[in-house]
Every structure is written in C-alpha cells, then in structure tokens.
Write a protein that holds these residues in place. Sequence first.
Motif, PDB file in Angstrom:
ATOM      1  N   ARG A 168      13.472 -31.576   9.347  1.00 45.55           N
ATOM      2  CA  ARG A 168      12.693 -32.308  10.366  1.00 45.55           C
ATOM      3  C   ARG A 168      11.372 -32.696   9.725  1.00 45.55           C
ATOM      4  N   ALA A 169      11.218 -33.974   9.467  1.00 46.88           N
ATOM      5  CA  ALA A 169       9.987 -34.445   8.825  1.00 46.88           C
ATOM      6  C   ALA A 169       9.802 -35.922   9.129  1.00 46.88           C
ATOM      7  N   ASP A 170       8.571 -36.363   9.046  1.00 46.51           N
ATOM      8  CA  ASP A 170       8.304 -37.789   9.081  1.00 46.51           C
ATOM      9  C   ASP A 170       8.973 -38.431   7.865  1.00 46.51           C
ATOM     10  N   ALA A 171       9.605 -39.579   8.082  1.00 50.69           N
ATOM     11  CA  ALA A 171      10.381 -40.199   7.000  1.00 50.69           C
ATOM     12  C   ALA A 171       9.520 -40.459   5.767  1.00 50.69           C
ATOM     13  N   GLY A 172       8.307 -40.948   5.970  1.00 51.44           N
ATOM     14  CA  GLY A 172       7.433 -41.265   4.840  1.00 51.44           C
ATOM     15  C   GLY A 172       7.077 -40.015   4.055  1.00 51.44           C
ATOM     16  N   GLU A 173       6.772 -38.954   4.771  1.00 48.67           N
ATOM     17  CA  GLU A 173       6.423 -37.708   4.081  1.00 48.67           C
ATOM     18  C   GLU A 173       7.646 -37.127   3.372  1.00 48.67           C
ATOM     19  N   PHE A 174       8.803 -37.269   4.012  1.00 45.50           N
ATOM     20  CA  PHE A 174      10.023 -36.703   3.418  1.00 45.50           C
ATOM     21  C   PHE A 174      10.338 -37.377   2.088  1.00 45.50           C
ATOM     22  N   VAL A 175      10.328 -38.721   2.071  1.00 50.46           N
ATOM     23  CA  VAL A 175      10.753 -39.395   0.826  1.00 50.46           C
ATOM     24  C   VAL A 175       9.738 -39.176  -0.297  1.00 50.46           C
ATOM     25  N   SER A 214       1.029 -39.149  23.614  1.00 50.74           N
ATOM     26  CA  SER A 214       0.309 -39.189  22.328  1.00 50.74           C
ATOM     27  C   SER A 214       1.236 -39.152  21.105  1.00 50.74           C
ATOM     28  N   THR A 215       2.506 -38.814  21.298  1.00 51.41           N
ATOM     29  CA  THR A 215       3.416 -38.702  20.149  1.00 51.41           C
ATOM     30  C   THR A 215       4.080 -40.058  19.905  1.00 51.41           C
ATOM     31  N   LYS A 216       3.616 -40.764  18.915  1.00 54.76           N
ATOM     32  CA  LYS A 216       4.128 -42.120  18.650  1.00 54.76           C
ATOM     33  C   LYS A 216       4.550 -42.223  17.195  1.00 54.76           C
ATOM     34  N   SER A 217       5.747 -42.753  16.954  1.00 60.31           N
ATOM     35  CA  SER A 217       6.183 -43.001  15.589  1.00 60.31           C
ATOM     36  C   SER A 217       5.633 -44.348  15.128  1.00 60.31           C
ATOM     37  N   ALA A 218       5.206 -44.427  13.872  1.00 59.46           N
ATOM     38  CA  ALA A 218       4.723 -45.706  13.326  1.00 59.46           C
ATOM     39  C   ALA A 218       5.807 -46.779  13.438  1.00 59.46           C
ATOM     40  N   PHE A 219       7.078 -46.359  13.377  1.00 58.59           N
ATOM     41  CA  PHE A 219       8.173 -47.340  13.413  1.00 58.59           C
ATOM     42  C   PHE A 219       8.303 -48.015  14.781  1.00 58.59           C
ATOM     43  N   ASN A 220       7.679 -47.429  15.808  1.00 60.23           N
ATOM     44  CA  ASN A 220       7.721 -48.029  17.148  1.00 60.23           C
ATOM     45  C   ASN A 220       6.513 -48.920  17.438  1.00 60.23           C
ATOM     46  N   GLN A 221       5.622 -49.052  16.457  1.00 64.49           N
ATOM     47  CA  GLN A 221       4.399 -49.832  16.706  1.00 64.49           C
ATOM     48  C   GLN A 221       4.365 -51.038  15.770  1.00 64.49           C
ATOM     49  N   ARG A 222       4.443 -52.217  16.361  1.00 66.45           N
ATOM     50  CA  ARG A 222       4.544 -53.430  15.546  1.00 66.45           C
ATOM     51  C   ARG A 222       3.493 -53.494  14.418  1.00 66.45           C
ATOM     52  N   ASP A 250       4.441 -51.446   7.356  1.00 62.43           N
ATOM     53  CA  ASP A 250       3.922 -50.564   6.294  1.00 62.43           C
ATOM     54  C   ASP A 250       4.742 -49.277   6.220  1.00 62.43           C
ATOM     55  N   ALA A 251       5.159 -48.770   7.387  1.00 63.45           N
ATOM     56  CA  ALA A 251       5.959 -47.533   7.402  1.00 63.45           C
ATOM     57  C   ALA A 251       7.297 -47.769   6.718  1.00 63.45           C
ATOM     58  N   TYR A 276      13.843 -49.779  15.658  1.00 62.30           N
ATOM     59  CA  TYR A 276      13.499 -51.159  15.293  1.00 62.30           C
ATOM     60  C   TYR A 276      12.635 -51.870  16.330  1.00 62.30           C
ATOM     61  N   ASN A 277      12.221 -51.139  17.374  1.00 59.89           N
ATOM     62  CA  ASN A 277      11.326 -51.793  18.337  1.00 59.89           C
ATOM     63  C   ASN A 277      10.386 -50.740  18.939  1.00 59.89           C
ATOM     64  N   GLN A 278       9.727 -51.092  20.051  1.00 60.15           N
ATOM     65  CA  GLN A 278       8.651 -50.242  20.586  1.00 60.15           C
ATOM     66  C   GLN A 278       9.173 -49.035  21.366  1.00 60.15           C
ATOM     67  N   HIS A 279      10.467 -48.940  21.590  1.00 60.78           N
ATOM     68  CA  HIS A 279      10.972 -47.864  22.450  1.00 60.78           C
ATOM     69  C   HIS A 279      11.013 -46.531  21.695  1.00 60.78           C
ATOM     70  N   SER A 280      10.230 -45.573  22.197  1.00 56.65           N
ATOM     71  CA  SER A 280      10.054 -44.305  21.494  1.00 56.65           C
ATOM     72  C   SER A 280      11.208 -43.347  21.782  1.00 56.65           C
ATOM     73  N   TYR A 281      11.801 -42.834  20.719  1.00 58.60           N
ATOM     74  CA  TYR A 281      12.870 -41.844  20.890  1.00 58.60           C
ATOM     75  C   TYR A 281      12.332 -40.558  21.507  1.00 58.60           C
ATOM     76  N   TYR A 282      11.130 -40.190  21.148  1.00 58.54           N
ATOM     77  CA  TYR A 282      10.549 -38.959  21.688  1.00 58.54           C
ATOM     78  C   TYR A 282      10.482 -39.037  23.219  1.00 58.54           C
ATOM     79  N   SER A 283      10.058 -40.189  23.739  1.00 59.83           N
ATOM     80  CA  SER A 283       9.982 -40.360  25.195  1.00 59.83           C
ATOM     81  C   SER A 283      11.359 -40.528  25.818  1.00 59.83           C
ATOM     82  N   ASN A 284      12.227 -41.240  25.123  1.00 60.09           N
ATOM     83  CA  ASN A 284      13.543 -41.523  25.700  1.00 60.09           C
ATOM     84  C   ASN A 284      14.447 -40.297  25.738  1.00 60.09           C
ATOM     85  N   TYR A 285      14.121 -39.295  24.933  1.00 64.29           N
ATOM     86  CA  TYR A 285      14.922 -38.063  24.905  1.00 64.29           C
ATOM     87  C   TYR A 285      14.031 -36.834  25.089  1.00 64.29           C
TER      88      TYR A 285
END
Length: 359
Positions: free
Chosen positions: A183-190, A240-248, A253-254, A205-214
């Motif tokens: 369990r890690a942020d993708a950028g930190e993991f790679v 407050s928990t937002k993935s960079a991949f959900n923010q245009r 950059d992510a 691929y869009n603004q919908h957050s998995y953390y909120s949706n699940y």
Amino acid sequence: MIKYLGSKRRLVPRIVALVSAIPGARTVLDLFTGSTRVAQGLKGAGFHVTANDLASYSEVLATAYIATDAARAPVADWAAKLEVLDRLPDVRGYVTRTFCEEARYFQPANGQRIDAIRAGIDRVAESPAERAVLLTALLEAADRVDSTTGLQMAYLKSWAPRSHRPLVLRMPELLRGPGVATRADAGEFVAAAGPFDVAYLDPPYNQHSYYSNYHIWETLVRGDAPEAYGIARKREDCRSTKSAFNQRPRAWDALRAVVEGVNARHLLLSFSNEGFFTDAEIRRLLDDRFGEVAVIPVDSPRYVGARIGIHNPKGERVGAVSHVRNTELLFLAGPDAQEIADASGARKMGAALTASGGR
Ligand SMILES: C[S@@+](CC[C@H](N)C(=O)[O-])C[C@H]1O[C@@H](n2cnc3c(N)ncnc32)[C@H](O)[C@@H]1O
C-alpha cells in the motif's frame, strides 16, 4: 469479487494475453491494483505479481489473493474460523448505526452481522495473511448484500433485492504461488521498487475519488469509527484525502512521474477516452520514455451508475444519459519495435478489439 468502478474484469483475458506475449516476461507490477482482478489474472497465469494501491481495502484484497500462497496457507483452519465468525451474536455498532440507520447501504440485520464479524476478526486473526483473508471474506459478503449501484457515494432509494438476503461469509478462492501486496502512493512506490519485467498501470482517469467512492470498505478494513458527514455518511477524512490522479492540475505530473520513474522494461497502461488526457498526449509520454508504443482500443460499457442516469437525492431523474459506452485504450510500450508489434498483435488484428458486457 467486489463491485468496483473501473475494474478491468472484462479486459483481464486481453491483458493477460498481452503480457504473456512479451518475450521473457516473468515479474509484473500492478501499480493501481484496486479490486486486484488483473493481478489475480496474471498470478493465475503464472506471473510473479506485485500488487500496489493507495487504499487499505485494496491492500487487504491483494494480501489475500496475491501475497498469500494457497498451496502453503492453512486454508482449512481459516475456513473453520469463518464458520465461527458467521455464528457470532449480532452487535449493533458503528456500521449498523452509520450505514444502516443514518443511511441505507445495508439492511440493519446485516449491519449487525458486519459489526459482530468485524470485531471478531480482530480477536481471532493470528497473522496479517489470516486477517486479510477473513476481512476479504467480510468485504465480499457485505458487497453481495449492499444496496448501491456499486459506488458508495449514494445508496438506492428503494432497497436492492439482494439487500434482503442474509449476509453469509464464504472462503475466498485463494491462488497458488507467491506474490507481493503493498500500500503506497504510486509515485513513491516506483521511486523505490523494481526492477519488473512489465508494469501495468490503471490509474484513476477523472475527478472521482476512489477513497470517497469506497469509504465503507476503507472503514471496515481499518475498523475505526470516524465522524461521518452528509447523506452518504462518508468518513470525515474523505474531505481531505485526495489523490493527485483525481485532480486535473496535478494528474499529468503524477502520471509523468510514474511513467518516467517506473523500473520496468515494458509498460501496459489502461486509459479511457473520457479521462483528463488525450491518447496523443499519453502516446508521446510513453514514446519518450520507452521508444515504441502500440495503442489498442477496446470498446466498453460505462459504469452502471452512468447507464442508470442522473438522479437527485429523492431518487428523481434529473439529467439525461449522454452515452452508454466509452473507449478504453490499452497502450503497450517497450524498447523493441518488433516485440511491441508482435505482442500487441497489431499486424494480425488491425485496430479495434471489442469487449462486451458491463463491469
Ligand atoms: C481504475 S482503478 C484500478 C482498477 C483495477 N485495475 C481493477 O481492475 O480493479 C484506480 C485505482 O488507483 C488507486 N489510486 C488512486 N490514487 C493512487 C495513488 N496515488 N497511488 C496508488 N494508487 C492510487 C485507487 O484506489 C484505485 O483502486
């Protein structure tokens, strides 16, 4: 397996075939593993899989299905513990109050089963693998009797027929062989992991957050009791928990950091034509990093919520559905033009492949 937005269930055979066609491929990273369906398909095909995701529930699924070797695990003992957990007396706890009384995600009778079993798992689990398998059984059992379209941003106005069924634990069908769950942020993991023969990337691929949706799966796995807000009774930290991949503004950059940083000879990336970026932008990014890229379009149904339409909190339809299908793109990248052409089957199959059915 749980219902999961963006799950690549329908694409698994295609993805496994593509990875299998890469000469010498043995180790595979599934960097955004989500439901772990792709990772399971790859492990089942004999690859050594590392499955990573930011979500706690995904780490639990990956620990059960990818990191646990069914040939060595005490599967019968764990199945016996599930039978004991299934017989525990009801508990009216946080899940019942928050998700069944303040909201209607589960029937209260099933909420009380979930509360009882969740507390029981903390008492009986003797190892991280055992805990993950028992929690996976609970997540899957809860998913079979929920009253949603598969997302936890809302529950159905009228109870789903399946919600009336009693919650029953089943032993997850574990796979033989070794694997790794993280369990890690993708950028930190790679930045720290590898090398891998192939990296599979399926980022949001869009603004919908998995953390909120699940959020319910996150709470069930953590076993905490956070403040909840709104009709959906989301965890307070969803704000407050937002993935960079959900923010245009941050997503490109992510993605670029992950593509440039991943220590893999080949990369397979899924992306939707409804995402933040164009296929030309992604192609250029992969081309710069790997040298050779093939693009394979796959026509898919949109997630069930999009097909049902847009409704207000009273359940009244308030918007029209613009379209019910989207195009999922698979990008295969690597250093050798012939390998990429052969593996993608581009010469034999021509452009479009079609997958049918829903999530
Ligand atoms: C499109 S889904 C992956 C679906 C998966 N391939 C499947 O078949 O179920 C994207 C996943 O990325 C995860 N995610 C979001 N931001 C992340 C990040 N910064 N690092 C790692 N994972 C992230 C989400 O939790 C979600 O599970």
